[in-house]
Scaffold this motif. Structure first.
Motif, mmCIF file in Angstrom:
data_model
loop_
_atom_site.group_PDB
_atom_site.id
_atom_site.type_symbol
_atom_site.label_atom_id
_atom_site.label_comp_id
_atom_site.label_asym_id
_atom_site.label_seq_id
_atom_site.Cartn_x
_atom_site.Cartn_y
_atom_site.Cartn_z
ATOM 1 N N SER A 142 0.836 -1.197 0.000
ATOM 2 C CA SER A 142 0.000 0.000 0.000
ATOM 3 C C SER A 142 0.876 1.253 0.000
ATOM 4 C CB SER A 142 -0.909 0.012 1.237
ATOM 5 O OG SER A 142 -0.132 0.055 2.418
ATOM 6 N N ILE A 143 0.400 2.291 -0.666
ATOM 7 C CA ILE A 143 1.093 3.570 -0.672
ATOM 8 C C ILE A 143 0.091 4.653 -0.301
ATOM 9 C CG2 ILE A 143 2.855 2.931 -2.351
ATOM 10 C CD1 ILE A 143 1.215 4.178 -4.528
ATOM 11 N N SER A 144 0.587 5.730 0.255
ATOM 12 C CA SER A 144 -0.282 6.792 0.735
ATOM 13 C C SER A 144 -0.922 7.534 -0.437
ATOM 14 C CB SER A 144 0.523 7.769 1.590
ATOM 15 O OG SER A 144 1.503 8.418 0.799
ATOM 16 N N PRO A 145 -2.084 8.193 -0.213
ATOM 17 C CA PRO A 145 -2.733 8.969 -1.290
ATOM 18 C C PRO A 145 -1.815 10.030 -1.871
ATOM 19 C CG PRO A 145 -4.241 8.652 0.551
ATOM 20 C CD PRO A 145 -2.899 8.145 1.013
ATOM 21 N N HIS A 146 -0.967 10.632 -1.017
ATOM 22 C CA HIS A 146 -0.039 11.661 -1.500
ATOM 23 C C HIS A 146 0.931 11.089 -2.525
ATOM 24 C CE1 HIS A 146 2.986 14.806 -1.557
ATOM 25 N NE2 HIS A 146 3.892 13.938 -1.139
ATOM 26 N N VAL A 147 1.486 9.912 -2.207
ATOM 27 C CA VAL A 147 2.427 9.267 -3.128
ATOM 28 C C VAL A 147 1.699 8.756 -4.370
ATOM 29 C CG1 VAL A 147 4.029 7.334 -3.417
ATOM 30 C CG2 VAL A 147 4.026 8.641 -1.279
ATOM 31 N N ALA A 148 0.513 8.176 -4.185
ATOM 32 C CA ALA A 148 -0.241 7.630 -5.309
ATOM 33 C C ALA A 148 -0.562 8.705 -6.338
ATOM 34 C CB ALA A 148 -1.532 6.979 -4.799
ATOM 35 N N GLU A 149 -0.889 9.896 -5.865
ATOM 36 C CA GLU A 149 -1.202 10.995 -6.777
ATOM 37 C C GLU A 149 0.017 11.383 -7.616
ATOM 38 O OE1 GLU A 149 -2.668 15.678 -6.593
ATOM 39 O OE2 GLU A 149 -2.531 14.472 -4.759
ATOM 40 N N LYS A 150 1.195 11.340 -7.001
ATOM 41 C CA LYS A 150 2.410 11.731 -7.703
ATOM 42 C C LYS A 150 2.838 10.718 -8.766
ATOM 43 C CE LYS A 150 3.059 15.428 -5.168
ATOM 44 N NZ LYS A 150 2.938 16.803 -5.740
ATOM 45 N N VAL A 151 2.679 9.415 -8.460
ATOM 46 C CA VAL A 151 3.175 8.378 -9.376
ATOM 47 C C VAL A 151 2.099 7.889 -10.338
ATOM 48 C CG1 VAL A 151 4.873 7.620 -7.678
ATOM 49 C CG2 VAL A 151 2.651 6.467 -7.785
ATOM 50 N N ARG A 152 0.937 8.491 -10.313
ATOM 51 C CA ARG A 152 -0.158 8.061 -11.183
ATOM 52 C C ARG A 152 0.260 8.067 -12.662
ATOM 53 N NH1 ARG A 152 -5.748 7.747 -10.768
ATOM 54 N NH2 ARG A 152 -6.850 7.977 -12.738
ATOM 55 N N GLY A 153 1.057 9.083 -13.049
ATOM 56 C CA GLY A 153 1.477 9.188 -14.443
ATOM 57 C C GLY A 153 2.301 8.001 -14.907
ATOM 58 N N VAL A 154 3.125 7.444 -14.009
ATOM 59 C CA VAL A 154 3.944 6.284 -14.368
ATOM 60 C C VAL A 154 3.054 5.091 -14.689
ATOM 61 C CG1 VAL A 154 5.726 4.683 -13.573
ATOM 62 C CG2 VAL A 154 5.852 7.098 -12.936
ATOM 63 N N TYR A 155 2.025 4.868 -13.874
ATOM 64 C CA TYR A 155 1.113 3.753 -14.104
ATOM 65 C C TYR A 155 0.271 3.972 -15.359
ATOM 66 C CZ TYR A 155 1.985 1.141 -9.830
ATOM 67 O OH TYR A 155 2.562 0.360 -8.854
ATOM 68 N N GLU A 156 -0.141 5.207 -15.596
ATOM 69 C CA GLU A 156 -0.924 5.479 -16.801
ATOM 70 C C GLU A 156 -0.112 5.202 -18.060
ATOM 71 O OE1 GLU A 156 -2.179 9.499 -16.300
ATOM 72 O OE2 GLU A 156 -3.975 8.966 -15.135
ATOM 73 N N ARG A 157 1.168 5.534 -18.012
ATOM 74 C CA ARG A 157 2.028 5.273 -19.171
ATOM 75 C C ARG A 157 2.202 3.780 -19.416
ATOM 76 N NH1 ARG A 157 7.552 4.648 -19.220
ATOM 77 N NH2 ARG A 157 7.719 5.470 -17.103
#
Length: 298
Positions: A142-157
């Motif tokens: 699990s990762i915090s919402p703050h971190v998840a928001e930042k790395v969202r672009g990596v997963y979308e790519r």
């Protein structure tokens, strides 16, 4: 360019052997596919490129690590010991989950399995009639919402339909890499070797894999050299040991230990490279900067 030239030769001569290679399994930064597109060995018959699932999953780990480093230089901390931070161990685990999701894709994979044997701790607890525990205590990825928001672009790519479309068959280059490493052990690729030596190393590797020590013995006898009883017995013993290792490698417990060890080595490798000044190899990195001996962590 060695791989490119080898592929062009194989594709060009395949028609003379009565077949066509219509699919190429490669990593994302492979130049071979573009060269084959220009060569057009089969005329109007197109060649389809499939992604190696292992290389695709490595991109997630590489992307997350680079993202964390870039944010750190700008004053934003995503790593650290705080609950939900993006540590090296967490990235290795997320990479493992991503690889499993790609390899086990099916139309209903967005739902966790139910029942008492489910890997999902939440549904497993419900199946036993118990109150599910918190994700904080049971989910190591699990990762915090703050971190998840930042790395969202990596997963979308890395979840783009165009990329995942080339991963549907779950293909991998593991078999090729395995035989290559065996050939290079007899003929190191960092040292110059003529064509004849490479052919000999390849012949011995293939023959030893398919037939075992009997091939080496027959080859030695064809060269006019005798083989003693001790050498024959040693060869048979080695063949037996290889078969036992292969059977053990297929055991579930062995595969689980191998996955755990791979995660530990990944974390140790990143810590080592961070301390020593740079990566030796990364997916899409395009080169080797320094060697890393995984053995010291095993």
């Amino acid at each position: 360019m060695m791989e490119v030239e080898a592929a062009k030769t194989m594709f060009s001569r395949s028609l003379g052997r009565g077949l066509r290679y219509t699919t190429l399994v490669a990593d994302g930064d492979c130049k071979t596919f573009n060269e084959l597109q220009e060569l057009r060995p089969y005329g109007d018959t197109s060649i389809c490129k499939e992604e190696c699932t292992n290389h695709v999953s490595k991109r997630l780990g590489t992307g997350l690590r680079n993202f964390v480093t870039a944010k750190s230089k700008r004053g934003t901390t995503l790593g650290g010991r705080k609950q939900g931070s993006l540590t090296q161990a967490k990235i290795a685990l997320l990479q493992s989950h991503y690889k499993k999701a790609v390899a086990n894709y099916n139309p209903q994979h967005h739902l966790c399995p139910t029942g008492t044997r489910s890997w999902c701790f939440y549904n497993r607890a419900l199946a036993f009639g118990k109150d599910p525990p918190s994700h904080k205590n049971c989910s190591s990825s699990s990762i915090s919402p703050h971190v998840a928001e930042k790395v969202r672009g990596v997963y979308e790519r890395l979840t783009a339909p165009e990329l995942l479309q080339r991963c549907l068959k779950g293909l991998t280059q593991n078999a090729d890499e395995a035989i290559h490493s065996t050939i290079w052990s007899r003929c190191p690729k960092h040292l110059f070797a003529g064509r004849r030596r490479v052919e000999i190393a390849t012949t011995i590797t293939v023959g030893n894999f398919n037939i075992g020590s009997t091939f080496i013995r027959e080859l030695t006898e064809e060269c006019g050299c005798g083989v003693g009883k001790i050498s024959i017995a040693h060869g048979l013993k080695r063949d037996f040991a290889r078969i036992k290792r292969a059977e053990k490698a297929e055991m579930v417990e062995t595969k689980r230990r191998k996955i755990d060890m791979a995660r530990a080595v990944t974390v140790a490798q990143q810590e080592f490279l961070a301390a020593e000044g740079g990566p030796s190899y990364s997916s899409g990195g395009g080169g080797v900067k320094r060697a890393f001996d995984v053995g010291e962590f095993l």
